[in-house]
Scaffold this active site. Structure first.
Site, PDB file in Angstrom:
ATOM      1  N   LYS A  32       0.894  -1.301   0.005  1.00 61.83           N
ATOM      2  CA  LYS A  32      -0.097   0.068   0.135  1.00 61.83           C
ATOM      3  C   LYS A  32       0.890   1.258   0.176  1.00 61.83           C
ATOM      4  CE  LYS A  32      -2.775  -2.646   3.361  1.00 61.83           C
ATOM      5  NZ  LYS A  32      -2.954  -2.958   4.809  1.00 61.83           N
ATOM      6  N   GLY A  33       2.114   1.079   0.293  1.00 65.09           N
ATOM      7  CA  GLY A  33       3.044   2.137   0.379  1.00 65.09           C
ATOM      8  C   GLY A  33       3.043   3.178  -0.865  1.00 65.09           C
ATOM      9  N   GLU A  84       7.178   2.930  -6.335  1.00 61.51           N
ATOM     10  CA  GLU A  84       7.379   2.261  -5.027  1.00 61.51           C
ATOM     11  C   GLU A  84       7.790   3.169  -3.822  1.00 61.51           C
ATOM     12  OE1 GLU A  84       6.611   0.318  -2.852  1.00 61.51           O
ATOM     13  OE2 GLU A  84       8.152  -1.108  -2.241  1.00 61.51           O
ATOM     14  N   ASP A  85       7.284   3.376  -2.658  1.00 61.75           N
ATOM     15  CA  ASP A  85       7.595   4.120  -1.762  1.00 61.75           C
ATOM     16  C   ASP A  85       9.040   4.324  -1.491  1.00 61.75           C
ATOM     17  OD1 ASP A  85       7.718   1.761  -0.333  1.00 61.75           O
ATOM     18  OD2 ASP A  85       6.159   2.261   1.111  1.00 61.75           O
ATOM     19  N   ASP A 131      15.083  -0.372  -0.459  1.00 61.84           N
ATOM     20  CA  ASP A 131      15.638  -0.609   0.765  1.00 61.84           C
ATOM     21  C   ASP A 131      16.735  -1.753   0.411  1.00 61.84           C
ATOM     22  OD1 ASP A 131      16.435  -0.921   3.397  1.00 61.84           O
ATOM     23  OD2 ASP A 131      14.805  -1.922   3.951  1.00 61.84           O
ATOM     24  N   PHE A 170      14.782   4.233  10.133  1.00 65.78           N
ATOM     25  CA  PHE A 170      13.339   3.798  10.217  1.00 65.78           C
ATOM     26  C   PHE A 170      12.359   4.883   9.891  1.00 65.78           C
ATOM     27  CE2 PHE A 170       9.104   1.711  10.393  1.00 65.78           C
ATOM     28  CZ  PHE A 170       9.294   0.734   9.832  1.00 65.78           C
ATOM     29  N   ARG A 178       1.038   6.073   7.602  1.00 65.75           N
ATOM     30  CA  ARG A 178       1.286   6.221   6.274  1.00 65.75           C
ATOM     31  C   ARG A 178       0.736   7.432   5.769  1.00 65.75           C
ATOM     32  NH1 ARG A 178       1.748   1.038   3.999  1.00 65.75           N
ATOM     33  NH2 ARG A 178       1.071  -0.838   4.889  1.00 65.75           N
TER      34      ARG A 178
HETATM   35  P1  IMP Z   1      13.335  -3.953  -0.249  1.00 64.11           P
HETATM   36  O1  IMP Z   1      14.077  -3.044  -1.066  1.00 64.11           O
HETATM   37  O2  IMP Z   1      12.935  -5.265  -0.937  1.00 64.11           O
HETATM   38  O3  IMP Z   1      13.812  -4.154   0.987  1.00 64.11           O
HETATM   39  O4  IMP Z   1      11.837  -3.477   0.126  1.00 64.11           O
HETATM   40  C1  IMP Z   1      11.513  -2.137   0.289  1.00 64.11           C
HETATM   41  C2  IMP Z   1      10.134  -2.407   1.383  1.00 64.11           C
HETATM   42  O5  IMP Z   1      10.533  -2.494   2.426  1.00 64.11           O
HETATM   43  C3  IMP Z   1       9.135  -1.055   1.160  1.00 64.11           C
HETATM   44  O6  IMP Z   1       8.225  -1.443   0.137  1.00 64.11           O
HETATM   45  C4  IMP Z   1       8.697  -0.796   2.304  1.00 64.11           C
HETATM   46  O7  IMP Z   1       7.405  -1.697   2.651  1.00 64.11           O
HETATM   47  C5  IMP Z   1       9.611  -1.620   3.450  1.00 64.11           C
HETATM   48  N1  IMP Z   1      10.634  -0.474   4.020  1.00 64.11           N
HETATM   49  C6  IMP Z   1      11.946  -0.512   4.019  1.00 64.11           C
HETATM   50  N2  IMP Z   1      12.289   0.506   4.734  1.00 64.11           N
HETATM   51  C7  IMP Z   1      11.506   0.974   5.422  1.00 64.11           C
HETATM   52  C8  IMP Z   1      11.374   2.101   6.214  1.00 64.11           C
HETATM   53  O8  IMP Z   1      12.104   2.813   6.707  1.00 64.11           O
HETATM   54  N3  IMP Z   1       9.941   2.282   6.615  1.00 64.11           N
HETATM   55  C9  IMP Z   1       8.784   1.747   6.120  1.00 64.11           C
HETATM   56  N4  IMP Z   1       8.828   0.691   5.303  1.00 64.11           N
HETATM   57  C10 IMP Z   1      10.233   0.265   4.557  1.00 64.11           C
HETATM   58 MG    MG Z   2       6.148  -1.315   0.764  1.00 61.95          MG
END
Ligand code: IMP
Ligand code: MG
Length: 186
Positions: free
Chosen positions: A44-45, A99-100, A103, A152, A165
């Site tokens: 949902k991000g 995407e939000d 990471d 975070f 959110r």
């Molecule tokens: P990744 O790049 O596969 O690790 O995925 C990223 C996902 O991890 C994002 O869509 C978020 O849902 C979650 N995420 C990563 N860092 C944060 C953060 O600092 N706050 C909240 N959600 C996060």
């Molecule tokens: Mg997400």
């Protein structure tokens, strides 16, 4: 603007976010001139960023959403599964995954190949935030709002346990808020 009491520090204000998303929309508009791309948001991000970016993009856009299994901040598995796929036939389409935050890179690297495998003509990615130091698999997004520190973050779609959110800024969540749940984040 009232800052939520659980926020340690605001990293990006609503004004900065608006200005940066406008620039990203202008880049996409010129990069995709003459095309009809589809924005695919990851639920949902991505909802807030996608809605803002789409309105700053001057193209005949389509929009869809997909949903992936979240593996949680502390999980080691890191497996990404598509729970709800796009409801659109992506064959021949120019896809921009929205995407939000980027990471570890696992979600987007997996999704780019999954959507390309559905016959998309091109697959690019747009993220509001990029924690560049947190990568576990090599991945760079095509459109990046802000590079952020490895903390975070919440707001602009980002949540902690589904909360925060809808904050109109991006901030660092106070440690005591998640430490009360026994969560440890490096
Ligand atoms: P990744 O790049 O596969 O690790 O995925 C990223 C996902 O991890 C994002 O869509 C978020 O849902 C979650 N995420 C990563 N860092 C944060 C953060 O600092 N706050 C909240 N959600 C996060
Ligand atoms: Mg997400």
């Amino acid at each position: 603007m009232e800052i939520n009491a659980n926020i340690e520090k605001v990293l990006f204000s609503p004004e900065e976010i608006r200005a940066r998303i406008k620039e990203l929309g202008e880049s996409i508009t010129s990069d995709y001139r003459g095309k009809k791309p589809i924005f695919i948001g990851i639920l949902k991000g991505a909802v807030f960023f996608l809605a803002d970016l789409a309105r700053e993009t001057d193209l005949p856009l389509k929009i869809d959403f997909i949903s992936v299994s979240s593996y949680g901040m502390n999980s080691v598995s890191g497996d990404v599964n598509i729970l709800r796929g796009a409801q659109t036939d992506l064959r021949g389409m120019d896809v921009i995954i929205v995407e939000d935050i980027l990471d570890t890179g696992k979600t987007l690297s997996k999704l780019v190949s999954a959507l390309a495998a559905q016959g998309a003509a091109s697959v690019k990615t747009a993220v509001l935030l990029d924690k560049r130091e947190a990568r576990k698999v090599p991945f760079e997004a095509d459109y990046v709002g802000f590079v952020s520190e490895n903390a975070f973050l919440v707001g602009m779609g980002l949540d902690y346990a589904e909360e925060f959110r809808s904050l109109p800024y991006v901030g660092i969540l106070k440690r005591e808020y998640y430490e009360k749940d026994g969560i440890v984040i490096k």
